[in-house]
Design a protein around this motif. Structure first.
Motif, mmCIF file in Angstrom:
data_model
loop_
_atom_site.group_PDB
_atom_site.id
_atom_site.type_symbol
_atom_site.label_atom_id
_atom_site.label_comp_id
_atom_site.label_asym_id
_atom_site.label_seq_id
_atom_site.Cartn_x
_atom_site.Cartn_y
_atom_site.Cartn_z
ATOM 1 N N GLU A 49 0.902 -1.271 0.041
ATOM 2 C CA GLU A 49 -0.063 -0.023 -0.064
ATOM 3 C C GLU A 49 0.666 1.155 0.040
ATOM 4 N N HIS A 50 0.268 2.338 -0.629
ATOM 5 C CA HIS A 50 0.979 3.610 -0.410
ATOM 6 C C HIS A 50 1.381 3.994 1.047
ATOM 7 N N THR A 51 2.541 4.403 1.297
ATOM 8 C CA THR A 51 2.827 4.706 2.667
ATOM 9 C C THR A 51 3.763 5.986 2.555
ATOM 10 N N ALA A 52 3.232 6.968 3.359
ATOM 11 C CA ALA A 52 3.833 8.394 3.316
ATOM 12 C C ALA A 52 3.565 9.053 4.876
ATOM 13 N N THR A 53 4.765 9.109 5.351
ATOM 14 C CA THR A 53 4.669 9.699 6.717
ATOM 15 C C THR A 53 4.128 11.052 6.791
ATOM 16 N N VAL A 54 3.227 11.273 7.835
ATOM 17 C CA VAL A 54 2.582 12.498 7.902
ATOM 18 C C VAL A 54 2.735 12.888 9.681
ATOM 19 N N PHE A 55 2.986 14.129 9.828
ATOM 20 C CA PHE A 55 3.309 14.486 11.092
ATOM 21 C C PHE A 55 1.906 14.934 11.802
ATOM 22 N N PRO A 56 1.653 15.029 13.296
ATOM 23 C CA PRO A 56 0.375 15.161 13.779
ATOM 24 C C PRO A 56 -0.059 16.563 13.525
ATOM 25 N N ASP A 57 0.641 17.669 13.522
ATOM 26 C CA ASP A 57 0.174 18.911 13.170
ATOM 27 C C ASP A 57 -0.262 18.941 11.331
ATOM 28 N N GLU A 58 0.327 18.015 10.704
ATOM 29 C CA GLU A 58 -0.058 17.898 8.976
ATOM 30 C C GLU A 58 -1.341 17.316 9.244
ATOM 31 N N VAL A 59 -1.505 16.313 10.071
ATOM 32 C CA VAL A 59 -2.940 15.494 10.101
ATOM 33 C C VAL A 59 -4.051 16.654 10.333
ATOM 34 N N ARG A 60 -3.961 17.374 11.338
ATOM 35 C CA ARG A 60 -4.734 18.418 11.641
ATOM 36 C C ARG A 60 -5.124 19.371 10.720
ATOM 37 N N GLU A 61 -3.942 19.911 9.954
ATOM 38 C CA GLU A 61 -4.097 20.797 8.815
ATOM 39 C C GLU A 61 -4.947 20.158 7.740
ATOM 40 N N LEU A 62 -4.675 18.884 7.288
ATOM 41 C CA LEU A 62 -5.605 18.140 6.445
ATOM 42 C C LEU A 62 -7.184 17.976 7.104
ATOM 43 N N GLU A 63 -7.161 17.814 8.264
ATOM 44 C CA GLU A 63 -8.558 17.880 8.895
ATOM 45 C C GLU A 63 -9.415 18.951 8.561
ATOM 46 N N GLY A 119 -2.962 12.216 -12.696
ATOM 47 C CA GLY A 119 -4.025 12.550 -11.877
ATOM 48 C C GLY A 119 -3.443 13.601 -10.954
ATOM 49 N N ALA A 120 -3.909 13.811 -9.680
ATOM 50 C CA ALA A 120 -3.549 14.836 -8.857
ATOM 51 C C ALA A 120 -3.963 14.872 -7.443
ATOM 52 N N CYS A 121 -3.442 15.562 -6.661
ATOM 53 C CA CYS A 121 -3.658 15.510 -5.220
ATOM 54 C C CYS A 121 -5.074 16.458 -4.981
ATOM 55 N N VAL A 122 -5.992 15.966 -4.370
ATOM 56 C CA VAL A 122 -6.981 16.940 -4.414
ATOM 57 C C VAL A 122 -6.869 17.769 -2.799
ATOM 58 N N ALA A 123 -5.915 17.325 -2.306
ATOM 59 C CA ALA A 123 -5.505 18.318 -1.105
ATOM 60 C C ALA A 123 -4.068 19.136 -1.312
ATOM 61 N N HIS A 124 -3.552 19.324 -2.558
ATOM 62 C CA HIS A 124 -2.378 19.639 -2.778
ATOM 63 C C HIS A 124 -1.839 20.922 -2.017
ATOM 64 N N GLU A 125 -2.513 21.789 -1.884
ATOM 65 C CA GLU A 125 -2.035 22.881 -1.261
ATOM 66 C C GLU A 125 -1.618 22.644 0.294
ATOM 67 N N ASP A 126 -2.518 21.720 0.922
ATOM 68 C CA ASP A 126 -2.111 21.120 2.393
ATOM 69 C C ASP A 126 -1.496 19.856 2.464
ATOM 70 N N ARG A 127 -0.998 19.391 1.149
ATOM 71 C CA ARG A 127 -0.125 18.145 1.457
ATOM 72 C C ARG A 127 1.223 18.175 2.398
ATOM 73 N N PRO A 128 1.381 17.036 3.003
ATOM 74 C CA PRO A 128 2.397 16.817 3.948
ATOM 75 C C PRO A 128 3.731 17.269 3.501
ATOM 76 N N LEU A 129 5.100 17.539 4.153
ATOM 77 C CA LEU A 129 6.194 17.838 3.739
ATOM 78 C C LEU A 129 6.810 16.612 2.938
#
Length: 246
Positions: A49-63, A119-129
């Motif tokens: 599966e796709h696996t990309a690390t995301v930090f806790p604050d980045e999760v909240r930004e995406l929320e 394709g593209a990321c639908v959350a592109h502006e808020d994507r993780p580092l």
């Protein structure tokens, strides 16, 4: 996120904080890169599966940006978890990964309707580092080497202090991507370099906080509803992102 001694990660963090963004941009320019929107970095890789690390604050930004809940944005990093007799995962892990869909692709990746497979990321502006900096990573010559094979690399100009050994050379690495080798503007290379430095610093800050806050989780009848514990920089959490002690 391991270290040979309590000082290793702090030393490496100093090296990350001292990275020269101009030198990073030079390295990126020399390799070259342009995103082709092929989706390879956002989708399942064979059986994995796709696996990309995301930090806790980045999760909240995406929320905040998407209206999704924590478990819709992120899942426990599967590495280190064990499979139970029922086929579920259980145990402790030390990072969050972006959530995946039923196909194993990043939940925020959508193919366009051109029929070309792009394709593209639908959350592109808020994507993780990690998404902002792919396909590049920095090897700092210390404990936390970037994952994955590199297909190209450029050594950064020496920034060693007197007495440091040659095996501590810092390297910009490029990982497999069809967009490598393409022309990149200095402006885009500089933006990418800044994000790459920020990611290197953030990864080490996260690792240090996890190490300092870690207490082994106790599993048993009293925790039967919490078979997975994720340790991040903010402490131990359930899979929905809430603190374990609540």
């Amino acid at each position: 996120m391991t270290a040979d001694s309590p000082l290793d990660l702090e030393d490496e963090l100093e090296r990350a904080e001292a990275l020269d963004t101009d030198a990073l941009a030079d390295a990126i320019e020399s390799i070259g890169f342009e995103c082709t929107r092929c989706g390879a970095c956002c989708t399942r890789d064979g059986d994995d599966e796709h696996t990309a690390t995301v930090f806790p604050d980045e999760v909240r930004e995406l929320e905040a940006a998407t209206g999704d809940e924590w478990r819709d944005v992120a899942r426990p990093m599967p590495y280190g978890l064990r499979e139970t007799e029922g086929g579920d995962l259980a145990g402790e892990t030390f990072e969050w990964a972006l959530q995946t869909d039923s196909c194993g692709d990043c939940v925020y990746y959508e193919e366009d309707d051109t029929g070309t497979g792009t394709g593209a990321c639908v959350a592109h502006e808020d994507r993780p580092l990690i998404c902002r900096t792919y396909p590049f990573s920095v090897a700092l010559g210390g404990t936390s080497q970037p994952m994955g094979e590199a297909v190209d690399s450029v050594a950064l100009p020496a920034q060693r202090e007197v007495g440091e050994s040659d095996d501590e050379e810092m390297i910009v690495r490029a990982h497999e991507c069809e967009g490598l080798g393409r022309d990149i503007s200095r402006e885009d290379a500089t933006d990418l370099a800044r994000a790459l430095k920020e990611r290197a610093v953030r990864e080490l800050e996260e690792a240090i906080a996890v190490r300092d806050n870690y207490e082994p989780a106790v599993f048993g009848d009293e925790n039967e509803n919490d078979p997975i514990v994720v340790h991040d920089s903010e402490g131990a959490k359930r899979i929905d992102g809430t603190p374990l002690e609540e």
